[in-house]
Design an enzyme around this catalytic site. Sequence first.
Site, short mmCIF file in Angstrom:
data_model
loop_
_atom_site.label_atom_id
_atom_site.label_comp_id
_atom_site.label_asym_id
_atom_site.label_seq_id
_atom_site.Cartn_x
_atom_site.Cartn_y
_atom_site.Cartn_z
N THR A 96 14.02 7.96 -4.80
CA THR A 96 15.20 8.83 -4.76
C THR A 96 16.35 8.21 -3.97
OG1 THR A 96 13.87 10.83 -5.01
CG2 THR A 96 16.06 11.10 -4.07
N HIS A 109 6.52 1.10 25.80
CA HIS A 109 5.09 1.19 26.12
C HIS A 109 4.75 2.58 26.65
CE1 HIS A 109 1.15 -0.33 27.23
NE2 HIS A 109 1.28 0.30 28.40
N ASP A 123 15.80 6.27 -12.04
CA ASP A 123 14.50 5.87 -12.57
C ASP A 123 14.55 5.38 -14.01
OD1 ASP A 123 13.77 6.80 -10.14
OD2 ASP A 123 12.40 8.35 -10.84
N GLY A 172 1.82 5.52 -13.11
CA GLY A 172 3.07 4.87 -13.48
C GLY A 172 4.07 5.87 -14.04
#
Length: 232
Positions: free
Chosen positions: A87, A212, A79, A39
């Site tokens: 960012t 594809h 932040d 965190g």
Amino acid sequence: DIQFNTDPKEIQKNADGSYTVITHDGKTVECDAVMYATGRKGKVDKLNLDAAGVKSENSFIEVDEHSQTNVDNIYAVGDVTDRIALTPVALMEGHSLADTLYGGMDRKCDHEFVASTVFSTPEIGTVGYTEEEAAEKFKDITVYKSKFRAMKHSFPKSETYTLFKIIVDTKTDKVVGVHAATDGAGEIIQGVAIAVKMGATKKEFDATIGIHPTSAEELVTMRSPAYKYENG
């Protein structure tokens, strides 16, 4: 093995190169590698916010939708505001603020449908709401899901699989979430994010002809829902 809200107390390296993780609640996990997401905290210690009267909580500065703090002439982006710690989001917040203050515009930074990627192997790319978030917000949702082995992994018989998920608001047919776990998921989701941000419907996805052979063509060929939610 992904474990949420788990706090390692000790990580031991074993003689064979593997690791033993001991958590604070006494559990042990044997593994080959450890990725620990700790965190973030806002780096505001030296800003002397109290002297300016700026409100903050848990190291993050409180702002409104225009990035304005509780003090009229003080703004914060990035932040330290605890919105989305990426960012490109900080850049958009700063650009939006500059346009509002100096460009004669009333421009808010829209934090809905922000794409992101985890650069793992395979990559995980995501834009919009998770299944749980969508069910809570839109109540009635339709989920399309496909898991398969991509062609480049099929010939060598690799055990690497691809997963795509599309989440649709059943009432409006709008695609409100797209998630992928595959090689190059970030590149795929960046393009898909434009369509999702513009409000594309599942019908419009279905009307798009795929390329594809690519894994991403699955996003425009899934026709049968995997399951549905009704009233959340």
